[in-house]
Design an enzyme around this catalytic site. Structure first.
Site, PDB file in Angstrom:
ATOM      1  N   GLY A 241      23.662 -19.083  28.719  1.00 15.20           N
ATOM      2  CA  GLY A 241      22.480 -20.007  29.482  1.00 15.20           C
ATOM      3  C   GLY A 241      22.490 -21.273  29.421  1.00 15.20           C
ATOM      4  N   SER A 242      21.028 -21.890  29.343  1.00 13.35           N
ATOM      5  CA  SER A 242      20.457 -22.986  28.984  1.00 13.35           C
ATOM      6  C   SER A 242      19.906 -22.905  27.667  1.00 13.35           C
ATOM      7  CB  SER A 242      19.922 -23.274  30.128  1.00 13.35           C
ATOM      8  OG  SER A 242      18.590 -22.258  30.359  1.00 13.35           O
ATOM      9  N   GLY A 246      17.894 -19.756  25.534  1.00 13.61           N
ATOM     10  CA  GLY A 246      17.726 -19.538  24.563  1.00 13.61           C
ATOM     11  C   GLY A 246      16.786 -19.827  23.428  1.00 13.61           C
ATOM     12  N   GLU A 263      24.846 -18.161  23.487  1.00 17.70           N
ATOM     13  CA  GLU A 263      25.611 -18.847  24.105  1.00 17.70           C
ATOM     14  C   GLU A 263      25.401 -19.723  24.696  1.00 17.70           C
ATOM     15  OE1 GLU A 263      28.560 -18.754  22.835  1.00 17.70           O
ATOM     16  OE2 GLU A 263      29.503 -16.423  22.409  1.00 17.70           O
ATOM     17  N   CYS A 297      30.458 -25.063  30.785  1.00 13.11           N
ATOM     18  CA  CYS A 297      29.985 -24.725  29.642  1.00 13.11           C
ATOM     19  C   CYS A 297      30.996 -25.805  28.198  1.00 13.11           C
ATOM     20  CB  CYS A 297      29.783 -23.984  28.516  1.00 13.11           C
ATOM     21  SG  CYS A 297      29.872 -22.006  28.234  1.00 13.11           S
TER      22      CYS A 297
HETATM   23  C1  UN1 Z   1      31.505 -20.327  30.002  1.00  7.36           C
HETATM   24  O1  UN1 Z   1      31.664 -22.036  30.678  1.00  7.36           O
HETATM   25  O2  UN1 Z   1      30.405 -20.157  29.917  1.00  7.36           O
HETATM   26  O3  UN1 Z   1      36.654 -21.314  27.583  1.00  7.36           O
HETATM   27  C2  UN1 Z   1      32.456 -19.962  29.685  1.00  7.36           C
HETATM   28  C3  UN1 Z   1      35.959 -21.894  28.762  1.00  7.36           C
HETATM   29  C4  UN1 Z   1      36.663 -20.838  29.526  1.00  7.36           C
HETATM   30  C5  UN1 Z   1      34.608 -19.527  29.134  1.00  7.36           C
HETATM   31  C6  UN1 Z   1      33.560 -20.344  29.590  1.00  7.36           C
HETATM   32  N1  UN1 Z   1      37.465 -19.323  28.992  1.00  7.36           N
HETATM   33  O4  UN1 Z   1      36.616 -22.860  29.614  1.00  7.36           O
END
Ligand code: UN1
Length: 506
Positions: A241-242, A246, A263, A297
């Site tokens: 998340g954000s 975190g 993450e 992300c």
């Molecule tokens: C995410 O955006 O939280 O590498 C994960 C990627 C994907 C996973 C992204 N396999 O864009």
């Protein structure tokens, strides 16, 4: 834009849930947790969130199941994940439909996300026979020194809306073969995909005779996650998340000496060097920046391009952006779906306003696409005079800022001068430049690529990043070690008792 009626989406969701064997009481419940679709902005159904007692029960059940599950031989634990992988394959399109309905992903990306789940199941099954410890040379005669990896406990998985199922599966498939049990709190924006996954895993557990308590689903917003964060029976909290989230989770879990796997945000960049194959670069850039409507992300947010080719690169991206169809993600040919909600659109506009105030020039995009329903925007391409504050922030929307450089040192310095450290790439045909980018004084990210974009990582590698991204690693390689505890064992098979370091005692 031609959008379907919410009623049609509701029927699709019900059918997909039913096909996955999800219990009827979930979708028909009359609760306060609203499952909606960003496609129309409409309501799919109202669910009942888990109350504090239910969350405590789920943790207790997973904790009890752990006591048994940890003694099941790892290859047998793999059988559960193998069955889950089979069910995911069987229900690939049902799950992809739910991902599209709840997260707004285009069908191909939604199917790709489910494929990622199938892939990690396959990986985890193989891993179930490879949870290796080392044997070290003991300094003492007649002694053996080795390490054993043991199951850790209950893993609390907190996942985000943008990868509503893949991130759960990276954690869950690996945790289960490692002998852990899981309590999952999905994003409150994507409860239906979670209900479907939970049903499939429950069926897999029944099919192979595993305790159903190996996985429990809890639904709701922040307070549900907080309960996982604060409960000492949750050995590992794996949260996506954000950065703001975190910052809350990390210290609270540390306070009770629990483990954390974070993450968090990314602010991913691509360097385009003068020797780059521009056809390749433009395709990679457009997928990474505009794909998933900029809501991965790993989405590309910054382009650091050599000044000699900057105009040409910007023109080519603008041309490609002009051909991207924005709209109903269920429709063939559409490449950019909706933003998750109105606040995401507002955040995008606010970021564009700041960029303009800093001297940025919008080369194309950033406009609302009228839909009469969800929030749709054309991906924005913005030339910036500098890496100003707004460029250093992660805005979860399709905005690509363009900066220029003269020397590779300058490009790398700009690249690393942001608080986040998830994914990065360089486009170059020059091996020296490529290797420099991957070297210790190159990209400071957890993921560094050459001649491909920043998003779309395979499951075989460890996934995660540095700095404000949180430092966690999930998915492949040896990321499994975060889900186990290591015991160092010294065995004396002699009739002497030599002490280490040559110490004499008595
Ligand atoms: C995410 O955006 O939280 O590498 C994960 C990627 C994907 C996973 C992204 N396999 O864009």
């Amino acid at each position: 834009m031609n959008l379907p009626e919410t009623e049609t989406l509701r029927t699709m969701a019900e059918e997909a849930l039913r096909a996955c064997g999800a219990r009827d009481e979930h979708p028909s419940a009359d609760g306060t947790l609203i499952a909606g679709s960003p496609i129309t902005g409409g309501v799919l159904c109202a669910l009942t969130p888990s109350g504090p007692e239910q969350v405590a029960d789920a943790i207790a059940e997973a904790h009890d199941a752990f006591a048994r599950w940890r003694t099941v031989p790892a290859p047998q634990r793999g059988a559960l994940v193998r069955r889950l992988g089979e069910l995911l394959t069987e229900h690939k399109s049902d799950l992809a439909t739910l991902v599209t309905l709840e997260a707004g992903k285009i069908t191909s990306e939604a199917l790709g996300e489910v494929q990622e789940m199938i892939d990690i199941c396959e990986f985890a099954v193989g891993l179930s026979r490879q949870l290796y410890g080392r044997t070290m040379a003991s300094e003492r005669p007649g002694h053996r020194l080795m390490e054993t990896w043991h199951p850790l406990g209950v893993v609390g998985v907190i996942s985000a809306f943008n990868f509503p199922v893949a991130v759960w599966s990276w954690n869950t498939a690996v945790a289960l073969v490692c002998g852990d049990t899981v309590v999952w709190k999905p994003s409150e924006l994507t409860p239906l995909t979670a209900i479907a996954c939970d049903a499939l895993l429950r069926r897999a557990a029944e099919d192979v005779g595993a305790p159903t308590g190996v996985h429990r689903l809890v639904l709701g917003a922040g307070p549900v996650g907080e309960q996982l964060v604060d409960d000492p029976r949750v050995a590992l909290v794996s949260a996506t998340g954000s950065v703001r989230m975190g910052r809350e989770v990390g210290p609270r879990v540390a306070q009770r000496f629990g483990r954390c796997l974070l993450e968090l945000g990314g602010n991913n960049a691509v360097v385009v060097a003068p020797s780059a194959d521009l056809d390749l670069a433009v395709r990679g850039i457009v997928f990474s920046a505009a794909g998933t409507a900029g809501q991965r992300c790993t989405s590309l947010r910054r382009l650091i391009v050599h000044s000699s080719i900057a105009d040409a690169v910007v023109d080519r991206i603008a041309k490609a952006y002009g051909q991207l169809r924005v709209g109903n993600p269920l429709e063939d040919g559409v490449l950019v779906g909706p933003l998750i909600r109105g606040t995401a659109f507002e955040a995008m506009q606010a970021a564009l306003d700041k960029a303009r105030a800093d001297g940025g020039i919008v080369a194309c995009g950033g406009e609302r696409v009228e839909s009469g329903g969800g929030h749709y925007a054309t991906p924005a391409l913005v030339r910036m005079p500098d890496q100003t504050a707004v460029v250093r922030e992660e805005t979860f929307a399709p905005i690509l800022y363009v900066l220029t450089y003269e020397t590779l040192d300058e490009a790398i310095a700009l690249h690393n001068d942001v608080p986040q450290g998830l994914s990065s790439a360089i486009f170059t045909m020059d091996q020296r430049e490529a290797e420099r980018f991957l070297a210790a004084d190159g990209s400071d990210c957890g993921i560094a690529n050459v001649n491909i974009g920043t998003s779309g990582a395979e499951i075989g590698g460890a996934f995660g990043g540095e700095k404000e991204t949180g430092g966690g690693r999930e998915s492949g390689s040896d990321a499994w070690k975060a889900y186990m505890r290591r015991a160092t064992n010294t065995v004396n098979y002699s009739d002497q008792l030599p002490l280490a370091q040559g110490v004499r005692f008595g």
